[in-house]
Design a protein around this motif. Structure first.
Motif, mmCIF file in Angstrom:
data_model
loop_
_atom_site.group_PDB
_atom_site.id
_atom_site.type_symbol
_atom_site.label_atom_id
_atom_site.label_comp_id
_atom_site.label_asym_id
_atom_site.label_seq_id
_atom_site.Cartn_x
_atom_site.Cartn_y
_atom_site.Cartn_z
ATOM 1 N N GLY A 1 -9.934 -1.564 5.171
ATOM 2 C CA GLY A 1 -9.045 -2.586 4.812
ATOM 3 C C GLY A 1 -7.939 -2.267 3.351
ATOM 4 N N VAL A 2 -7.629 -3.226 2.766
ATOM 5 C CA VAL A 2 -6.828 -2.814 1.751
ATOM 6 C C VAL A 2 -7.329 -2.420 0.598
ATOM 7 C CG1 VAL A 2 -4.919 -4.009 0.027
ATOM 8 C CG2 VAL A 2 -5.128 -4.741 2.548
ATOM 9 N N THR A 3 -6.583 -1.212 0.077
ATOM 10 C CA THR A 3 -7.328 -0.466 -1.226
ATOM 11 C C THR A 3 -6.144 -0.059 -1.993
ATOM 12 O OG1 THR A 3 -8.700 0.822 0.496
ATOM 13 C CG2 THR A 3 -8.322 1.777 -1.446
ATOM 14 N N PRO A 4 -6.293 -0.318 -3.372
ATOM 15 C CA PRO A 4 -5.415 0.158 -4.215
ATOM 16 C C PRO A 4 -5.210 1.517 -4.521
ATOM 17 C CG PRO A 4 -7.257 -0.746 -5.332
ATOM 18 C CD PRO A 4 -7.501 -0.833 -4.014
ATOM 19 N N LEU A 5 -4.143 1.979 -4.811
ATOM 20 C CA LEU A 5 -3.714 3.358 -5.307
ATOM 21 C C LEU A 5 -3.344 3.703 -6.566
ATOM 22 C CD1 LEU A 5 -1.893 4.647 -2.149
ATOM 23 C CD2 LEU A 5 -4.141 4.641 -2.377
ATOM 24 N N VAL B 1 -0.817 -0.653 -2.723
ATOM 25 C CA VAL B 1 -1.841 -0.825 -2.035
ATOM 26 C C VAL B 1 -1.783 -0.161 -0.737
ATOM 27 C CG1 VAL B 1 -2.739 -2.689 -3.282
ATOM 28 C CG2 VAL B 1 -1.444 -2.979 -1.178
ATOM 29 N N VAL B 2 -2.875 0.046 0.256
ATOM 30 C CA VAL B 2 -2.563 0.696 1.632
ATOM 31 C C VAL B 2 -3.720 0.214 2.292
ATOM 32 C CG1 VAL B 2 -1.215 2.830 0.710
ATOM 33 C CG2 VAL B 2 -3.997 2.789 0.813
ATOM 34 N N PHE B 3 -3.813 0.524 3.656
ATOM 35 C CA PHE B 3 -4.475 0.215 4.621
ATOM 36 C C PHE B 3 -5.554 1.308 5.016
ATOM 37 C CE2 PHE B 3 -6.536 -1.718 8.317
ATOM 38 C CZ PHE B 3 -6.843 -3.092 7.985
ATOM 39 N N GLU B 4 -6.946 0.909 5.053
ATOM 40 C CA GLU B 4 -7.842 2.167 4.984
ATOM 41 C C GLU B 4 -8.625 1.878 6.260
ATOM 42 O OE1 GLU B 4 -7.760 4.984 3.242
ATOM 43 O OE2 GLU B 4 -7.467 4.449 1.167
ATOM 44 N N ASP B 5 -9.147 3.276 6.956
ATOM 45 C CA ASP B 5 -10.134 2.867 8.079
ATOM 46 C C ASP B 5 -10.732 4.333 8.304
ATOM 47 O OD1 ASP B 5 -11.173 2.952 10.852
ATOM 48 O OD2 ASP B 5 -10.799 0.693 10.520
ATOM 49 N N HIS B 6 -11.654 4.562 7.465
ATOM 50 C CA HIS B 6 -12.285 5.938 7.474
ATOM 51 C C HIS B 6 -13.469 6.104 6.940
ATOM 52 C CE1 HIS B 6 -11.673 7.481 3.615
ATOM 53 N NE2 HIS B 6 -10.945 6.585 3.347
ATOM 54 N N ALA C 1 -1.935 -10.580 3.911
ATOM 55 C CA ALA C 1 -1.247 -10.862 2.604
ATOM 56 C C ALA C 1 -0.478 -9.658 1.927
ATOM 57 C CB ALA C 1 -2.471 -11.026 1.604
ATOM 58 N N HIS C 2 -0.632 -8.343 2.605
ATOM 59 C CA HIS C 2 0.109 -7.288 2.018
ATOM 60 C C HIS C 2 1.031 -6.541 3.156
ATOM 61 C CE1 HIS C 2 -1.858 -6.982 -1.653
ATOM 62 N NE2 HIS C 2 -3.115 -7.586 -1.131
ATOM 63 N N ASP C 3 1.160 -7.315 4.304
ATOM 64 C CA ASP C 3 2.050 -6.870 5.334
ATOM 65 C C ASP C 3 3.220 -6.270 5.119
ATOM 66 O OD1 ASP C 3 2.312 -6.058 8.143
ATOM 67 O OD2 ASP C 3 3.463 -7.914 8.588
ATOM 68 N N ALA C 4 4.180 -6.928 4.306
ATOM 69 C CA ALA C 4 5.300 -6.444 3.831
ATOM 70 C C ALA C 4 5.254 -5.249 3.215
ATOM 71 C CB ALA C 4 6.112 -7.457 3.400
#
Length: 243
Positions: free
Chosen positions: A116-120, A141-146, A210-213
């Protein structure tokens, strides 16, 4: 028009919305389905693509037996880096870059998975990097799956961004690897999470919505960097920035 060779490692891990972003940036795409088309058809030719994009997959960076094209893919990555061809690696793509260039990946990394959404957090090196400087101004933020992660980087690799647990954007010469998934549409994100028994799919998708854009803007910036780098030709990158 620059040609981007896209290596897809699994049928249900597609290019997603990066296809549109790359087309908008002016790229011509060749999508190679690695489980169907041998990568040695690329390796035996003397002409490399203008740019290379390596997508993710459920296999790990060492799964040569289950994914017998991975040794050729790692060779293609190093050949492109040696020739200063721009490369973008996504998730498994980053991990393959690390292994191919002398780093290491931990399968089921002990700090834990990221979904899911993760801050950088961006490093100082990102400010002078041709890719990092595009991303750092807008990507929080980015979207993670790992679950697997890079745990050792080769000499000369430069970390441009981190999460609380892992390197997230890494420069390897002419290549940039990202641990997150800029290519995901909502439908693909939902498909990934629906098969994950450890996550709350509704909560993960609410974060995506919420963070799609912002997530789309990051994918668009990566596509523009890759195509611009292909058009500019070889650029030498050192630890303190491009030369």
């Amino acid at each position: 028009m620059s040609t981007v060779l896209v290596v897809q490692n699994e049928e249900d891990v597609p290019l997603g919305r990066m296809e549109g972003f790359l087309a908008d940036a002016g790229a011509s795409l060749r999508i190679l389905e690695a489980w169907r088309e041998p990568l040695d058809t690329v390796l035996v030719t003397s002409e490399l693509p203008d740019a290379l994009l390596v997508l993710g997959g459920r296999m790990n960076a060492y799964s040569d037996q289950d994914a017998p094209w991975l040794p050729d893919l790692r060779s293609l990555i190093t050949r492109c880096i040696d020739a200063d061809v721009p490369v973008l690696g996504i998730c498994l793509g980053l991990q393959l870059m690390a292994v191919a260039t002398g780093g290491a990946v931990e399968v089921g990394a002990r700090p834990g998975p990221e979904y899911g959404v993760t801050p950088l957090t961006w490093t100082d090196a990102a400010r002078v990097d041709p890719c990092g400087s595009r991303l750092a101004v807008s990507t929080a933020v980015v979207f993670e799956d790992h679950a697997d992660a890079v745990t050792a980087l080769p000499e000369g690799a430069v970390v441009l961004a981190r999460s609380a647990r892992y390197p997230q954007v890494v420069r390897f010469g002419s290549a940039v690897g990202v641990q997150f998934h800029p290519e995901l549409t909502r439908a693909i994100a939902e498909e990934y999470q629906s098969h994950n028994e450890t996550t709350d799919t509704a909560e993960i998708l609410a974060g995506f919505d919420a963070h799609d854009a912002a997530l789309a803007a990051t994918g668009r910036a990566l596509a523009q960097w890759l195509v611009t780098a292909a058009e500019l030709g070889p650029v030498q990158v050192v630890a303190n920035g491009p030369t």
